[in-house]
Design a protein around this motif. Sequence first.
Motif, PDB file in Angstrom:
ATOM      1  N   THR A   1     -11.290 -18.434 -18.564  1.00 35.12           N
ATOM      2  CA  THR A   1     -10.264 -18.255 -19.587  1.00 35.12           C
ATOM      3  C   THR A   1      -8.970 -17.924 -18.853  1.00 35.12           C
ATOM      4  OG1 THR A   1      -9.674 -17.151 -21.669  1.00 35.12           O
ATOM      5  CG2 THR A   1     -10.774 -15.794 -20.014  1.00 35.12           C
ATOM      6  N   GLY A   2      -7.852 -18.142 -19.525  1.00 35.52           N
ATOM      7  CA  GLY A   2      -6.583 -17.914 -18.834  1.00 35.52           C
ATOM      8  C   GLY A   2      -5.408 -17.925 -19.770  1.00 35.52           C
ATOM      9  N   ILE A   3      -4.254 -17.546 -19.218  1.00 36.02           N
ATOM     10  CA  ILE A   3      -3.019 -17.440 -19.994  1.00 36.02           C
ATOM     11  C   ILE A   3      -1.968 -18.384 -19.408  1.00 36.02           C
ATOM     12  CG2 ILE A   3      -1.211 -15.876 -20.836  1.00 36.02           C
ATOM     13  CD1 ILE A   3      -3.135 -13.534 -20.245  1.00 36.02           C
ATOM     14  N   TYR A   4      -1.401 -19.220 -20.276  1.00 35.99           N
ATOM     15  CA  TYR A   4      -0.258 -20.049 -19.860  1.00 35.99           C
ATOM     16  C   TYR A   4       0.979 -19.174 -20.031  1.00 35.99           C
ATOM     17  CZ  TYR A   4      -3.092 -24.349 -20.241  1.00 35.99           C
ATOM     18  OH  TYR A   4      -4.030 -25.329 -20.086  1.00 35.99           O
ATOM     19  N   SER A   5       1.471 -18.570 -18.954  1.00 36.98           N
ATOM     20  CA  SER A   5       2.596 -17.646 -19.144  1.00 36.98           C
ATOM     21  C   SER A   5       3.929 -18.383 -19.245  1.00 36.98           C
ATOM     22  CB  SER A   5       2.625 -16.574 -18.056  1.00 36.98           C
ATOM     23  OG  SER A   5       2.934 -17.118 -16.816  1.00 36.98           O
ATOM     24  N   LEU A   6       3.949 -19.679 -18.940  1.00 35.80           N
ATOM     25  CA  LEU A   6       5.134 -20.513 -19.131  1.00 35.80           C
ATOM     26  C   LEU A   6       4.723 -21.754 -19.910  1.00 35.80           C
ATOM     27  CD1 LEU A   6       6.968 -20.809 -15.686  1.00 35.80           C
ATOM     28  CD2 LEU A   6       7.858 -19.806 -17.772  1.00 35.80           C
ATOM     29  N   GLU A   7       5.650 -22.324 -20.651  1.00 38.71           N
ATOM     30  CA  GLU A   7       5.354 -23.583 -21.339  1.00 38.71           C
ATOM     31  C   GLU A   7       5.019 -24.645 -20.292  1.00 38.71           C
ATOM     32  OE1 GLU A   7       8.124 -25.328 -24.457  1.00 38.71           O
ATOM     33  OE2 GLU A   7       8.159 -26.874 -22.905  1.00 38.71           O
ATOM     34  N   SER A   8       3.902 -25.325 -20.483  1.00 38.07           N
ATOM     35  CA  SER A   8       3.508 -26.332 -19.499  1.00 38.07           C
ATOM     36  C   SER A   8       2.492 -27.288 -20.101  1.00 38.07           C
ATOM     37  CB  SER A   8       2.913 -25.634 -18.274  1.00 38.07           C
ATOM     38  OG  SER A   8       1.899 -24.741 -18.654  1.00 38.07           O
ATOM     39  N   PRO A   9       2.227 -28.400 -19.405  1.00 39.84           N
ATOM     40  CA  PRO A   9       1.159 -29.270 -19.885  1.00 39.84           C
ATOM     41  C   PRO A   9      -0.193 -28.648 -19.567  1.00 39.84           C
ATOM     42  CG  PRO A   9       2.230 -30.225 -17.937  1.00 39.84           C
ATOM     43  CD  PRO A   9       2.880 -28.904 -18.208  1.00 39.84           C
ATOM     44  N   GLY A  10      -1.254 -29.059 -20.234  1.00 38.74           N
ATOM     45  CA  GLY A  10      -2.546 -28.475 -19.920  1.00 38.74           C
ATOM     46  C   GLY A  10      -3.669 -28.982 -20.801  1.00 38.74           C
ATOM     47  N   GLY A  11      -4.896 -28.821 -20.324  1.00 38.32           N
ATOM     48  CA  GLY A  11      -6.054 -29.367 -21.019  1.00 38.32           C
ATOM     49  C   GLY A  11      -7.053 -28.335 -21.517  1.00 38.32           C
ATOM     50  N   TRP A  12      -6.662 -27.057 -21.546  1.00 39.05           N
ATOM     51  CA  TRP A  12      -7.598 -26.028 -21.995  1.00 39.05           C
ATOM     52  C   TRP A  12      -7.600 -25.932 -23.525  1.00 39.05           C
ATOM     53  CZ3 TRP A  12      -8.437 -21.271 -18.358  1.00 39.05           C
ATOM     54  CH2 TRP A  12      -8.618 -21.736 -17.045  1.00 39.05           C
ATOM     55  N   ASN A  13      -8.710 -25.428 -24.073  1.00 38.30           N
ATOM     56  CA  ASN A  13      -8.840 -25.218 -25.519  1.00 38.30           C
ATOM     57  C   ASN A  13      -8.100 -23.931 -25.879  1.00 38.30           C
ATOM     58  OD1 ASN A  13     -11.242 -27.231 -26.177  1.00 38.30           O
ATOM     59  ND2 ASN A  13     -11.764 -26.145 -24.298  1.00 38.30           N
ATOM     60  N   ILE A  14      -7.053 -24.053 -26.697  1.00 39.37           N
ATOM     61  CA  ILE A  14      -6.230 -22.882 -27.016  1.00 39.37           C
ATOM     62  C   ILE A  14      -6.822 -22.138 -28.212  1.00 39.37           C
ATOM     63  CG2 ILE A  14      -3.887 -22.086 -27.600  1.00 39.37           C
ATOM     64  CD1 ILE A  14      -4.187 -23.414 -24.782  1.00 39.37           C
ATOM     65  N   ILE A  15      -7.156 -20.858 -27.990  1.00 35.29           N
ATOM     66  CA  ILE A  15      -7.786 -20.070 -29.065  1.00 35.29           C
ATOM     67  C   ILE A  15      -6.885 -18.938 -29.573  1.00 35.29           C
ATOM     68  CG2 ILE A  15     -10.160 -20.593 -28.377  1.00 35.29           C
ATOM     69  CD1 ILE A  15     -10.237 -17.738 -27.142  1.00 35.29           C
ATOM     70  N   GLY A  16      -5.722 -18.776 -28.992  1.00 37.22           N
ATOM     71  CA  GLY A  16      -4.832 -17.713 -29.455  1.00 37.22           C
ATOM     72  C   GLY A  16      -3.573 -17.658 -28.612  1.00 37.22           C
ATOM     73  N   SER A  17      -2.734 -16.664 -28.943  1.00 33.71           N
ATOM     74  CA  SER A  17      -1.523 -16.511 -28.137  1.00 33.71           C
ATOM     75  C   SER A  17      -1.087 -15.055 -28.123  1.00 33.71           C
ATOM     76  CB  SER A  17      -0.393 -17.380 -28.694  1.00 33.71           C
ATOM     77  OG  SER A  17       0.067 -16.837 -29.910  1.00 33.71           O
ATOM     78  N   THR A  18      -0.281 -14.720 -27.130  1.00 36.72           N
ATOM     79  CA  THR A  18       0.253 -13.362 -27.028  1.00 36.72           C
ATOM     80  C   THR A  18       1.771 -13.427 -26.966  1.00 36.72           C
ATOM     81  OG1 THR A  18       0.299 -11.336 -25.726  1.00 36.72           O
ATOM     82  CG2 THR A  18       0.015 -13.368 -24.485  1.00 36.72           C
ATOM     83  N   ASN A  19       2.416 -12.367 -27.481  1.00 33.65           N
ATOM     84  CA  ASN A  19       3.881 -12.304 -27.388  1.00 33.65           C
ATOM     85  C   ASN A  19       4.312 -11.644 -26.091  1.00 33.65           C
ATOM     86  OD1 ASN A  19       4.082 -13.403 -29.948  1.00 33.65           O
ATOM     87  ND2 ASN A  19       3.940 -11.373 -30.914  1.00 33.65           N
ATOM     88  N   GLN A  20       3.332 -11.086 -25.377  1.00 30.75           N
ATOM     89  CA  GLN A  20       3.680 -10.411 -24.128  1.00 30.75           C
ATOM     90  C   GLN A  20       4.152 -11.430 -23.096  1.00 30.75           C
ATOM     91  OE1 GLN A  20       0.378  -7.750 -25.065  1.00 30.75           O
ATOM     92  NE2 GLN A  20       0.758  -6.914 -23.039  1.00 30.75           N
ATOM     93  N   GLN A  21       5.216 -11.060 -22.374  1.00 30.43           N
ATOM     94  CA  GLN A  21       5.784 -11.961 -21.392  1.00 30.43           C
ATOM     95  C   GLN A  21       5.321 -11.552 -20.000  1.00 30.43           C
ATOM     96  OE1 GLN A  21      10.093 -12.141 -21.685  1.00 30.43           O
ATOM     97  NE2 GLN A  21      10.041 -14.050 -20.534  1.00 30.43           N
ATOM     98  N   PHE A  22       4.797 -12.497 -19.260  1.00 30.69           N
ATOM     99  CA  PHE A  22       4.320 -12.195 -17.911  1.00 30.69           C
ATOM    100  C   PHE A  22       5.220 -12.772 -16.831  1.00 30.69           C
ATOM    101  CE2 PHE A  22       0.652 -12.157 -20.688  1.00 30.69           C
ATOM    102  CZ  PHE A  22       0.088 -10.935 -20.365  1.00 30.69           C
ATOM    103  N   PHE A  23       6.002 -13.791 -17.216  1.00 33.53           N
ATOM    104  CA  PHE A  23       6.811 -14.488 -16.222  1.00 33.53           C
ATOM    105  C   PHE A  23       8.271 -14.398 -16.615  1.00 33.53           C
ATOM    106  CE2 PHE A  23       8.862 -17.969 -14.071  1.00 33.53           C
ATOM    107  CZ  PHE A  23       8.157 -18.151 -12.899  1.00 33.53           C
ATOM    108  N   ASP A  24       9.095 -13.839 -15.733  1.00 36.20           N
ATOM    109  CA  ASP A  24      10.531 -13.810 -15.969  1.00 36.20           C
ATOM    110  C   ASP A  24      11.217 -14.033 -14.636  1.00 36.20           C
ATOM    111  OD1 ASP A  24      13.169 -13.371 -16.550  1.00 36.20           O
ATOM    112  OD2 ASP A  24      12.827 -11.564 -17.740  1.00 36.20           O
ATOM    113  N   ILE A  25      11.930 -15.141 -14.570  1.00 36.11           N
ATOM    114  CA  ILE A  25      12.531 -15.568 -13.313  1.00 36.11           C
ATOM    115  C   ILE A  25      13.544 -14.542 -12.790  1.00 36.11           C
ATOM    116  CG2 ILE A  25      14.460 -16.963 -14.262  1.00 36.11           C
ATOM    117  CD1 ILE A  25      11.988 -18.105 -11.597  1.00 36.11           C
TER     118      ILE A  25
END
Lengths: 291, 218
Positions: free
Chosen positions: B173-197
Amino acid sequence: MGSLQVIKKGFQTTIQDLGRFGFRKLGIPTSGAADSKSLMDANSIVGNPKTNPVLEHTFYGGIYRFNTSSIISITGAKCNPTINGRVVSQYVSIEVKIGDEVEINHPERGCRVYMAVQGVFDLPKVMESYSTYLPAKFGGYNGKVLEIGDTLEWKTQQSDVKSTEFPKENIPYFSSKIAITIENGPEYNKLDDQSVKRLFSGSFVVDSQSNRMGIRLTGEKLISPNFEMVSSPVIPGVIQLPPSGNPIILMNDGQTIGGYPRIGIVNEPELWRLGQVKTGDRIKLVSNHLL
Amino acid sequence: MEFRLLLLDGIHWIITELGKQVLILEPKVKEGHLEKIHRIYQILDKENDPIISDIVPAYTSIAIYFSASKEKTLNYLKLLDFSKLKSNTSITKVVDVHYNNGLDWENVLAKTGLSKSEIIEKHSSPVYTVAMIGFIPGFIFLDGLMPELAISRLNTPRTKIPAGSIGIGGNQTGIYSLESPGGWNIIGSTNQQFFDIKNQPPISVSPGDKMKFNPILD
């Protein structure tokens, strides 16, 4: 201070330097000029440190109007660049006057043209590099390609480097048929005999899906070894073999970790040549172990 | 390619090369690869010696990018002092997950044969370990998914997955912390931000950190 303005957009023009190192642990690709040799040549011709950021143009490069007189150089793919409509040489230092318009035309051979200006672009570094990484929109000029109206500024720079004349006989010739030396990758031994034969016997054709992330090869189909591969580290130059059987050579914007067998890796001193290959070009892979 | 063994942190590591400036170290153990890999990651990250230019941990191996010669690098590795490492002091980061924002529930229900509430319960109960960050900037791979939740990736990857999406791909399982392409089954989302340039470093978690999901049902 010097500056120019974009008055016609290129196909894909970005700021690149030699790349972003030390951040792959965060999933950040190296980026940097796909053809690093042409970047360094462009810099040395105008007397910049070879690591300076330059403009990387893929295919048609666009038109720039210079707001200041400047010293520039244009290297990489042969593209018959013009100043105010008159063709100028590549691989030489060129004096540009206020109001001059420089056009980077569609390359005749190769696909990437590099333009350096004497000085250093007045842009913020992101993670110690000026390189643009388009997929995550950071680095370079606001993390994006250059567009009409964008103004680039640069500062003069104390440099110990003397601008050097580039020997004509050293100008690279970018053929549409190239041979590249590769070493065996960690999963090379899992290939069957037939696939090994195909890997080195025929030549591959560069697919139109190729970009700064990877060069997709078609023509010779290999059989992807059937075993459960755990996601493992990869670097630019690694040749991956997805289930489709069509190899992918990872390039500068390529991912940091990959789940496909790593069947080979391009001999690093030859990697820059791959920065000039385009759709339809032919690539022959040569094993380093047979040389 | 050359193979050799290196004794490090009390176990043997298989060493292979990837090009001229990268060593791949693989712990020669039956299980617990990740823990061994994180120990070497943490010590190298802390020492921050210029001899090592980058370190990329993965599930069963770690890549060490070096700027000196190979011999010098191997000697440096041999002398690493693992007694300095503190054991498991990391705090568990709690991440609020809006499971109703999942995009692939239909798929996930069919593939697992479980109900939505069972899946949420099983997904949010373990304490996960951040296995690695990559393959793209800020993608957080988590180790510890319950085997009942392991499901195949989408046949056709999405070209765009919103930042903060949480997914299942294979037994991970994993978190897409930036908008990106991908093939995982998405089961939810978080508002927490992990990536900030704008932050240094731009990602607020590191390999070895612990993470737990807190279901928000709205």
